[in-house]
Motif scaffolding. Structure first.
Motif, PDB file in Angstrom:
ATOM      1  N   PHE A   1      -1.633  -0.173  -7.573  1.00  0.00           N
ATOM      2  CA  PHE A   1      -0.609  -0.173  -6.516  1.00  0.00           C
ATOM      3  C   PHE A   1       0.810  -0.032  -7.083  1.00  0.00           C
ATOM      4  O   PHE A   1       1.771  -0.428  -6.448  1.00  0.00           O
ATOM      5  CB  PHE A   1      -0.746  -1.457  -5.675  1.00  0.00           C
ATOM      6  CG  PHE A   1      -2.063  -1.531  -4.935  1.00  0.00           C
ATOM      7  CD1 PHE A   1      -2.195  -0.985  -3.660  1.00  0.00           C
ATOM      8  CD2 PHE A   1      -3.180  -2.113  -5.528  1.00  0.00           C
ATOM      9  CE1 PHE A   1      -3.409  -1.030  -2.989  1.00  0.00           C
ATOM     10  CE2 PHE A   1      -4.403  -2.161  -4.857  1.00  0.00           C
ATOM     11  CZ  PHE A   1      -4.521  -1.621  -3.589  1.00  0.00           C
TER      12      PHE A   1
ATOM     13  N   GLN B   1       0.810  -1.220   0.000  1.00  0.00           N
ATOM     14  CA  GLN B   1       0.000   0.000   0.000  1.00  0.00           C
ATOM     15  C   GLN B   1       0.850   1.281   0.000  1.00  0.00           C
ATOM     16  O   GLN B   1       0.357   2.341  -0.316  1.00  0.00           O
ATOM     17  CB  GLN B   1      -0.930  -0.003   1.208  1.00  0.00           C
ATOM     18  CG  GLN B   1      -1.971  -1.111   1.147  1.00  0.00           C
ATOM     19  CD  GLN B   1      -2.804  -1.206   2.414  1.00  0.00           C
ATOM     20  OE1 GLN B   1      -2.371  -1.783   3.411  1.00  0.00           O
ATOM     21  NE2 GLN B   1      -3.997  -0.651   2.392  1.00  0.00           N
TER      22      GLN B   1
ATOM     23  N   CYS C   1       2.009   3.931  -5.530  1.00  0.00           N
ATOM     24  CA  CYS C   1       1.566   4.174  -4.135  1.00  0.00           C
ATOM     25  C   CYS C   1       2.114   5.523  -3.639  1.00  0.00           C
ATOM     26  O   CYS C   1       1.934   6.525  -4.296  1.00  0.00           O
ATOM     27  CB  CYS C   1       2.003   3.039  -3.219  1.00  0.00           C
ATOM     28  SG  CYS C   1       1.345   1.452  -3.682  1.00  0.00           S
TER      29      CYS C   1
END
Ligand code: BG6
Length: 461
Positions: A47, A20, A50
């Motif tokens: 992702f 994340q 991020c």
């Protein structure tokens, strides 16, 4: 020591997870994880980049140090260490975490490492993922490398993040499989993996501590109708106690087992499995808390939909149904806010398991706005966290042994299924779901507030 104070060496921290926050999803030999290949709805970030912590970790850790963090809970991406989940070690991945850990140590921040946070290597997924028992061996081999390479500096370990959410809300978390039966078989394999990792950690790093990190939310009955109480007990058993009973006592919770049997989804258990599971003894319970949950008895002829997530309980057909709690307000994203529920949950976990507790997540996802003068006034976050820390203090005065508190999240990152717009951090990252911008770090008002909380050891809230 006054009963209303935190211990002198209390681990004031903050959390993130690799997939994340790091970005650099395919750099320096990293393999793909299931999070890198999952379907992402339009308008929500993938992702790949991020918060670009991979490139900016030194700048970020400098900010964490200014914040006063005593601990930083982060996860290691299995696919940086083993791009295919097994086989050859990727030394560049090892080097990244060496540097990250060294940087933390340099700033006197205790590393708290989650071994596995939702990001199974895609190559292992293709071979059946957690349904395949050989994934347990691959996991153990990965753990061995982590313990051998980082164990000299990392003394706080967390085995698996939110195993219960991977099973109960696999869609939101990105781990879906075909049937509930398969999920509960995976669950059993994850229990074995966690138990073996716990034993291996104790063997290879005798002075380290390790524990599980489920998402624990105490379940309230909607009313004092005994049918609602039974519903709440069942939900508590399958959402919470199943996971902690297995980690601490090495046995299946009987209400949860009965639920699985009635649904014909109980896992196959091989000879020796339960001996392995019960031989592992965690040193602490790490758990994540965002809110309580309320349920009532299952109504006849009601079909449940599949719209739940970690904190939104839809229910289980024939057993219970989620309901709202009219005493609680909601966050921007519809999660109930229940600081007292935090104390309730802490008391209950302490009472059941008598182990030290470290809170590895707690926080509020919100739409933060940057003002024209560059400030970010996230008073709602300060309000949420201060009310939760107040209850944490009361839990300490109740006799709960709390050793640390790591809110989610140290810095803005991508939410599990609601993108970058759902922000949690003390540090703002200048990007949007569809626009990377300059990724500049900006301290929010909550940054300065948490700085005071830490420096006063929780006295100034
Ligand atoms: C927990 C997870 O479920 O809650 C985190 O461990 C997650 O990975 C956090 O980000 C907040 O949930 P969400 O869905 O808002 O990102």
């Amino acid at each position: 020591m006054s009963k209303h104070t935190f211990k002198k060496d209390f681990l004031w921290g903050a959390s993130t997870s690799a997939y994340q926050v790091e970005g650099a999803y395919n750099l320096d030999g990293k393999g793909l994880s299931i999070q890198d290949v999952k379907d992402i709805p339009d308008g929500i970030s993938d992702f790949k980049v991020c918060s670009d912590h991979y490139h900016k970790f030194k700048e970020d850790i400098k900010l964490f140090s200014e914040l006063g963090l005593k601990g930083y809970r982060f996860s290691i991406a299995w696919t940086r260490i083993f791009p295919n989940g097994e086989g050859e070690i990727n030394e560049k991945g090892i080097l990244f975490y060496h540097n990250l850990i060294d940087e933390l140590v340099k700033h006197h921040i205790t590393p708290i490492v989650t071994i596995y946070h939702f990001d199974l290597p895609y190559e292992l997924e293709k071979k059946g993922g957690w349904s395949n028992r050989s994934t347990i061996d691959a996991f153990l081999n990965y753990c061995k490398v982590l313990f051998e390479r980082f164990g000299d500096r990392v003394k706080h370990w967390v085995t698996i993040n939110e195993q219960n959410m991977m099973i109960l809300h696999s869609g939101a978390i990105g781990t879906s499989v075909n049937s509930q039966k398969e999920l509960y078989q995976q669950n059993h394999h994850l229990f074995l993996a966690a138990a073996r990792a716990t034993n291996l950690c104790h063997q290879l790093i005798p002075d380290a501590k390790i524990g599980p990190a489920p998402n624990i939310s105490y379940i309230y009955p909607k009313t004092c109708n005994p049918n609602d109480i039974i519903a709440a007990q069942t939900c508590n058993a399958i959402r919470n106690w199943l996971y902690l009973d297995m980690a601490v006592h090495g046995r299946y919770n009987n209400i949860a087992w009965d639920f699985m049997k009635k649904k014909k989804i109980e896992p196959a258990i091989l000879v020796g499995d339960m001996e392995i599971i019960s031989s592992a003894k965690p040193d602490y319970i790490a758990f994540n808390y965002y809110s309580s949950i309320t349920v009532k008895a299952y109504g006849e002829n009601i079909i449940l939909d599949d719209t739940g997530d970690q904190q939104i309980e839809v229910g289980e057909e024939g057993f219970f149904m989620g309901d709202d709690n009219e005493y609680l307000e909601l966050s921007d994203f519809g999660w109930e806010i229940d600081p007292l529920g935090f104390r309730v949950t802490l008391r209950e976990v302490s009472d059941r398991y008598h182990l030290p507790i470290i809170i590895t997540e707690n926080g509020i996802g919100a739409y933060d706005k940057v003002n024209l003068d560059g400030s970010i006034e996230d008073d709602y976050r300060i309000d949420y966290l201060s009310r939760h820390i107040e209850q944490l203090k009361l839990a300490v005065s109740d006799g709960v042994d709390v050793i640390g508190y790591c809110p989610w999240s140290a810095i803005d990152l991508i939410s599990t299924h609601q993108g970058f717009k759902k922000r949690y951090g003390f540090i703002y990252v200048n990007r949007e779901d569809n626009q990377l911008k300059d990724l500049k770090r900006i301290k929010k008002k909550s940054f300065y507030w948490y700085q005071k909380v830490i420096s006063s050891n929780g006295k100034e809230l």
